[in-house]
Design an enzyme around this catalytic site. Structure first.
Site, PDB file in Angstrom:
ATOM      1  CB  THR A  39      96.257  25.051 -40.737  1.00 42.75           C
ATOM      2  OG1 THR A  39      95.821  24.656 -39.437  1.00 42.75           O
ATOM      3  CG2 THR A  39      95.196  25.894 -41.406  1.00 42.75           C
ATOM      4  CG  HIS A 438     111.142  50.236 -69.799  1.00 40.18           C
ATOM      5  ND1 HIS A 438     110.179  50.911 -69.084  1.00 40.18           N
ATOM      6  CD2 HIS A 438     110.832  50.396 -71.110  1.00 40.18           C
ATOM      7  CE1 HIS A 438     109.334  51.477 -69.925  1.00 40.18           C
ATOM      8  NE2 HIS A 438     109.701  51.179 -71.164  1.00 40.18           N
TER       9      HIS A 438
END
Ligand SMILES: Cc1cc2nc3c(=O)[nH]c(=O)nc-3n(C[C@H](O)[C@H](O)[C@H](O)COP(=O)(O)OP(=O)(O)OC[C@H]3O[C@@H](n4cnc5c(N)ncnc54)[C@H](O)[C@@H]3O)c2cc1C
Length: 454
Positions: A39, A438
Site C-alpha cells: 500500500t 534562533h
C-alpha cells in the site's frame, strides 16, 4: 506441494522479513496478488505525498502575495502531476518485484493466497507450505453500507491517487487523515470539495485541541458538513447525487466524483485465516502476542493486519522484530512501541506522539500542559502561520514527556525531536535545556515545553 522454510504473504513491510531470511540462505516464498511494495508504495504514503507536494506548491503561490510576491498560476497540468506519480511508483514496484524474482532463495507467487489447511496455502491453484509463515497482508479501504451505492461510480484512496481527470466538484465522505489529506490535494488544485463527516470534528483520533483547530481551518477552506450521515447515493446524468441528513434535516449534494474515505478493513477474510487456527479480534485484525506471533506457533503477523498502528513506520518496526524473532528463536525480543509518532500531510499539517490530553486524564496521570502559538515565535510570525500551535504534555512529578501535538507548518518535521527524546525516555529537560537555533521554527516546540504549567 512445494515446501519452504518461510512463506511471507504480502510484499509491503513483509519484504523486510523475507529479504533478511533469504539473504541468510533460507528458502522463501513471497505471495503477492498486487504490485510489489504494498500500500505505502502503490496506493498510500508515497503517491499521496508526491501529489500533496503539488498542492503545497500551489498553496505557496496563492499565499505569495502575503510576502510581497505577486504571482499567478496559468494552468494546472493534471496529466503531468498524476503521471509523475504513476511513473515513479510503478517503476519502483516493478524493480522491487524483479529484485525478488532474481534472488536465488526467493520464489514469487503472484496471486491471492488463501489458507486451505493448517500451514498450507493455495495460490492460483498451487499449494505451498512452510513451518514458518508471516502474514503481512495489510488492509483495504472500507466500503460503507450506503443505499444505492452499487449503482454509483465511487472512488477510494486506491483510485483517487491515479485519477486521469481532475474532478470539478468532489464529495469526500469521511473525517480522518485520508479524507483530510485528499481534500487538501484536490482542493488546493482547484476542485470544489465538500466533506461529509458523521462526527462533530475532523481527526477525532487527535488531541481535542488540535482536532478542534483543524476543523476550524477546514471549515474556512471547504464546505464541511459535520454530524452528517449519507442516506442515499444515486446518479443523475453525469452527476452523483448524495442525500445526506443532519439533525433530521435532509439535504441533497451533487458532484462529479465521490470519494469514500471511511477507514480500512483487514485482509484477513481474503486469506481465510480461520482454516489455520489463527484468532482474530472483534474487528477482524489478527491477534498476536508481544513478539508478534499468532496463537498458532510458527505463524507470525505484522503491519496493518495486526491493527495496532496503521502506519508504515510501525509496519517496518514490527517487521524488524519479526525477522529477529524468527531468526533468533532462543533470544526473542518484545516489540517496543514507545513513542510511535504520526503525521498528517494536510494543510495545516498535524503531527503527534504519545498521549493526548484526554488519554492522560483517562489514565489518571498527574500531568501538566504547555501550549505555544507559532505566531508568537519569530519564525512562525515570519511565515505568517496564524493557526499553528504546539501542545506539550509531561508528567507533573517526574518530568517524563507524555506527549506532544502539533498543528501548523512543518509539523511532520517538528515532531521528530520530541519523538527522539521520548523514545530515549528522556525528560522535558532534553528539550528545555537544549540550545535551539534562533530564529528557527523548532523554537516553538521548546517554548511549548518551557511553558508547561506545574
Ligand atoms: C492514502 C494512504 C496514505 C497513507 N499515508 C501514510 C503516511 O503518510 N505515512 C504512514 O506511515 N502510513 C501511511 N499510510 C499507511 C501505510 O500505507 C500502511 O500502514 C502500510 O503500507 C502497511 O504496510 P503492510 O506491509 O502492513 O501492508 P501493505 O503495504 O498493505 O501490504 C500488504 C500486501 O499484501 C497483499 N495481499 C493482501 N492480501 C493478500 C492475499 N490474500 N494474497 C496475496 N497478497 C495479498 C496486498 O496486495 C499488499 O501488497 C497510508 C495509507 C493510505 C491508504
Amino acid at each position: 506441494m512445494k515446501s519452504f522454510d518461510l512463506i511471507v504473504i504480502g510484499s509491503g513491510s513483509g519484504l523486510e522479513v523475507s529479504s533478511e531470511a533469504a539473504d541468510r540462505g533460507l528458502s522463501v516464498a513471497v505471495v503477492e496478488h498486487g504490485p510489489f511494495g504494498g500500500t505505502c508504495l502503490n496506493r498510500g504514503c508515497i503517491p499521496s505525498k508526491m501529489l500533496i507536494h503539488s498542492a503545497d506548491v500551489m498553496e505557496t503561490i496563492r499565499r505569495a502575495e502575503l510576502f510581497g510576491i505577486k504571482a499567478q498560476v496559468s494552468a494546472v497540468d493534471w496529466d503531468f502531476i498524476v503521471k509523475r506519480v504513476i511513473d515513479t511508483v510503478d517503476a519502483d514496484a516493478q524493480a522491487v518485484e524483479e529484485g525478488n524474482r532474481q534472488h536465488p532463495h526467493v520464489t514469487v507467487f503472484k496471486g491471492t493466497g488463501r489458507f486451505v489447511e493448517h500451514k498450507v496455502l493455495e495460490v492460483d491453484g498451487e499449494r505451498i507450505t512452510a513451518e514458518t509463515i508471516v502474514i503481512a497482508a495489510g488492509t483495504r479501504p472500507r466500503i460503507p453500507d450506503i443505499d444505492g451505492l452499487t449503482d454509483v461510480p465511487f472512488l477510494t484512496s486506491d483510485e483517487a491517487l491515479r485519477l486521469p481527470k481532475q474532478p470539478r466538484r468532489l464529495i469526500i465522505v469521511g473525517g480522518g487523515y485520508i479524507a483530510a489529506e485528499l481534500a487538501h490535494f484536490f482542493g488546493a488544485l482547484g476542485t470544489e470539495v465538500t466533506i461529509v463527516h458523521r462526527g462533530p470534528r475532523m481527526l477525532r483520533q487527535e488531541d481535542d485541541d488540535v482536532a478542534a483547530r483543524f476543523t476550524e481551518v477546514y471549515q474556512r477552506r471547504f464546505t464541511l458538513l459535520l454530524n452528517t450521515v449519507v442516506r442515499r447515493a444515486q446518479r443523475n446524468g453525469e452527476d452523483i447525487v448524495l442525500e445526506v441528513a443532519s439533525d433530521g434535516q435532509k439535504r441533497t449534494l451533487s458532484a462529479d466524483a465521490l470519494l469514500l474515505a471511511v477507514g480500512r478493513v483487514p485482509n484477513t477474510d481474503l486469506l481465510d485465516v480461520a482454516k489455520t487456527g489463527i484468532v482474530l479480534d472483534e474487528r477482524g485484525f489478527i491477534k498476536t502476542n508481544e513478539h508478534l506471533e499468532t496463537d498458532v506457533p510458527g505463524i507470525w503477523a505484522l503491519g496493518d493486519i495486526v491493527g495496532r498502528y496503521l502506519l508504515k513506520h510501525s509496519a517496518n518496526l514490527e517487521a524488524a522484530y519479526v525477522a529477529h524473532n524468527i531468526l533468533n528463536p532462543e533470544n526473542k525480543v518484545v516489540v517496543d512501541y514507545q513513542a510511535m509518532p504520526h503525521a498528517i500531510f494536510a494543510s495545516p499539517q498535524v503531527a503527534s506522539v504519545g498521549l493526548t490530553e484526554r488519554q492522560a486524564r483517562e489514565q489518571d496521570l498527574p500531568y501538566s500542559v504547555g501550549t505555544y502559538d507559532y505566531y508568537n515565535s519569530a519564525y512562525g510570525f515570519s511565515i505568517d502561520d496564524k493557526d499553528g500551535f504546539v501542545k506539550a504534555l509531561a508528567h507533573r512529578e517526574t518530568g517524563e514527556i507524555l506527549g506532544c501535538h502539533i498543528i501548523g507548518s512543518e509539523a511532520s518535521i517538528l515532531i521528530q525531536e520530541v519523538t527522539n527524546a521520548m523514545r530515549m525516555r528522556l525528560t522535558t529537560e532534553a528539550i528545555t535545556q537544549s540550545i535551539y537555533v534562533h530564529p528557527a521554527l523548532p523554537e516553538v516546540v521548546q517554548r511549548a515545553f518551557g511553558s508547561l504549567r506545574q
